[in-house]
Scaffold this active site. Structure first.
Site, mmCIF file in Angstrom:
data_model
loop_
_atom_site.group_PDB
_atom_site.id
_atom_site.type_symbol
_atom_site.label_atom_id
_atom_site.label_comp_id
_atom_site.label_asym_id
_atom_site.label_seq_id
_atom_site.Cartn_x
_atom_site.Cartn_y
_atom_site.Cartn_z
ATOM 1 N N TRP A 128 -75.855 13.380 -32.260
ATOM 2 C CA TRP A 128 -76.957 13.234 -32.861
ATOM 3 C C TRP A 128 -77.134 11.842 -33.413
ATOM 4 O O TRP A 128 -77.680 11.308 -33.742
ATOM 5 C CB TRP A 128 -77.038 13.987 -34.172
ATOM 6 C CG TRP A 128 -77.819 15.194 -33.496
ATOM 7 C CD1 TRP A 128 -77.907 15.514 -32.694
ATOM 8 C CD2 TRP A 128 -77.702 16.358 -34.719
ATOM 9 N NE1 TRP A 128 -78.602 17.979 -32.946
ATOM 10 C CE2 TRP A 128 -78.712 16.665 -34.418
ATOM 11 C CE3 TRP A 128 -78.433 15.772 -36.701
ATOM 12 C CZ2 TRP A 128 -79.170 18.441 -34.237
ATOM 13 C CZ3 TRP A 128 -78.522 16.993 -36.852
ATOM 14 C CH2 TRP A 128 -78.809 18.750 -36.321
ATOM 15 N N LYS A 129 -76.438 10.106 -33.086
ATOM 16 C CA LYS A 129 -75.665 9.748 -33.662
ATOM 17 C C LYS A 129 -76.030 9.054 -35.447
ATOM 18 O O LYS A 129 -76.777 10.245 -35.990
ATOM 19 C CB LYS A 129 -77.133 8.553 -32.674
ATOM 20 C CG LYS A 129 -76.091 8.891 -31.883
ATOM 21 C CD LYS A 129 -76.021 8.026 -30.436
ATOM 22 C CE LYS A 129 -75.671 8.443 -28.749
ATOM 23 N NZ LYS A 129 -75.346 7.931 -27.589
ATOM 24 N N GLU A 172 -71.074 2.647 -28.741
ATOM 25 C CA GLU A 172 -71.659 2.690 -29.663
ATOM 26 C C GLU A 172 -70.686 1.079 -30.744
ATOM 27 O O GLU A 172 -70.789 0.675 -31.668
ATOM 28 C CB GLU A 172 -72.327 3.004 -30.877
ATOM 29 C CG GLU A 172 -73.636 2.535 -29.128
ATOM 30 C CD GLU A 172 -74.736 4.342 -29.609
ATOM 31 O OE1 GLU A 172 -74.053 5.336 -30.377
ATOM 32 O OE2 GLU A 172 -75.149 4.732 -28.376
ATOM 33 N N GLY A 202 -78.445 6.259 -23.309
ATOM 34 C CA GLY A 202 -79.862 5.754 -24.068
ATOM 35 C C GLY A 202 -80.935 5.015 -22.903
ATOM 36 O O GLY A 202 -81.742 4.290 -22.999
ATOM 37 N N SER A 262 -77.566 10.136 -21.081
ATOM 38 C CA SER A 262 -78.620 10.365 -20.503
ATOM 39 C C SER A 262 -78.318 11.929 -19.562
ATOM 40 O O SER A 262 -79.163 12.260 -17.991
ATOM 41 C CB SER A 262 -79.646 9.449 -19.081
ATOM 42 O OG SER A 262 -79.159 8.404 -20.013
ATOM 43 N N GLY A 303 -76.897 12.602 -26.314
ATOM 44 C CA GLY A 303 -77.608 11.803 -27.238
ATOM 45 C C GLY A 303 -78.757 12.611 -27.101
ATOM 46 O O GLY A 303 -79.638 13.643 -27.952
ATOM 47 N N GLY A 304 -79.887 11.595 -27.128
ATOM 48 C CA GLY A 304 -81.265 12.099 -27.031
ATOM 49 C C GLY A 304 -81.847 13.735 -26.905
ATOM 50 O O GLY A 304 -82.761 14.205 -27.140
HETATM 51 P P1 13P Z 1 -78.083 9.752 -24.541
HETATM 52 O O1 13P Z 1 -77.432 11.122 -24.100
HETATM 53 O O2 13P Z 1 -78.855 9.960 -25.592
HETATM 54 O O3 13P Z 1 -78.423 8.913 -23.122
HETATM 55 O O4 13P Z 1 -76.336 9.462 -25.036
HETATM 56 C C1 13P Z 1 -75.322 9.675 -24.850
HETATM 57 C C2 13P Z 1 -74.096 9.109 -26.059
HETATM 58 O O5 13P Z 1 -73.690 8.101 -26.413
HETATM 59 C C3 13P Z 1 -73.410 11.666 -25.564
HETATM 60 O O6 13P Z 1 -72.542 10.152 -27.264
#
Ligand code: 13P
Length: 251
Positions: free
Chosen positions: A10-11, A95, A169, A208, A229-230
């Site tokens: 979820w960041k 990140e 992302g 993604s 992530g998203g």
């Molecule tokens: P996204 O799926 O938003 O590209 O993010 C991937 C991610 O960094 C999962 O750790």
């Protein structure tokens, strides 16, 4: 056979209330043939733990200090995470590497500490666009992997996530063939280190991944799951990803 692992990162998203709304919408989530993991921010781990108990899904965190306790302002220790029911720990996300300057040496300490505390590391590696264009993808991910795993003589409980930085992302996913190539390379490094027993280590793809491309990616020989992530932020799409993985694992 390895269970497909679908982990949502979820960041820095979702308050306590938003976490509850998500989990109320997601649960019950009955996907017995796969493993599903949710990695909320630290502040939501407690509430997520309450909801996830006996749900069949596991809880993960996004970072951890390697020390048990001490003068490390702002950090969270493995003991604190254990107490919150955390089973997985994302380490070395790009990140963390780029924004917070985490080095391979620092990750080596974190991986070792996580394993000692029976937290399953999800160790992330991946190249930038510039590194891919220079043709040094394999060199970069090998260095990241070797750096973080150095000194681990015994075959460790571990998950690897290949996350090409340019795909995170951006909506720009690696093609299944590109991802498979990197995964096969990582698999060969693990085999060199620990022999065929290392085939038990799952290698997730991240960058993604969504409900439209998940099936093609998860069908690849060396892709054992996804770090998402998203698409993990909405209960409906996360549920759909779990369902896709469940279906594939029953084929
Ligand atoms: P996204 O799926 O938003 O590209 O993010 C991937 C991610 O960094 C999962 O750790």
């Amino acid at each position: 056979m390895k269970k497909i692992l679908i982990a949502g990162n979820w960041k820095m998203n979702k308050t306590l209330r938003e976490t509850e709304i998500f989990l109320e919408a997601l649960l019950p989530a009955d996907f017995p043939s796969i493993e599903g993991v949710i990695c909320p921010p630290f502040t939501a781990l407690g509430i997520a733990n309450k909801h996830l108990r006996n749900s069949g899904l596991s809880l993960g965190a996004q970072n951890m200090d390697p020390h048990d306790f001490g003068a490390f302002t702002g950090e969270v220790s493995p003991l604190m995470l254990q107490e919150l029911g955390v089973r997985y720990i994302i380490l070395g996300h790009s990140e963390r590497r780029t924004i917070f300057g985490e080095s391979d040496e620092c990750l080596r300490l974190k991986v070792k500490s996580a394993i000692e505390h029976r937290l399953m590391p999800i160790l992330c590696v991946g190249e930038t666009l510039e590194e891919r264009e220079r043709g040094i993808t394999e060199k970069v991910i090998q260095k990241q992997l070797a750096g973080a795993l150095q000194g681990l003589e015994v075959f460790p409980p571990l998950v690897i996530a290949y996350e090409p930085v340019w795909a995170i992302g951006t909506g720009k996913t690696a093609t299944p063939a590109e991802a498979q190539q990197a995964h096969a390379f990582l698999r060969s490094i693990l085999q060199n280190l620990w022999g065929t027993a290392s085939d038990a280590i799952r290698i997730l793809y991240g960058g993604s991944m969504n409900t439209r491309n998940a099936e093609d990616l998860l069908c690849q020989k060396d892709i054992d799951g996804g770090l998402i992530g998203g698409a993990s932020l909405k209960a409906e799409s996360f549920r759909e990803l779990l369902a896709i993985a469940q279906q594939l694992s029953q084929r």
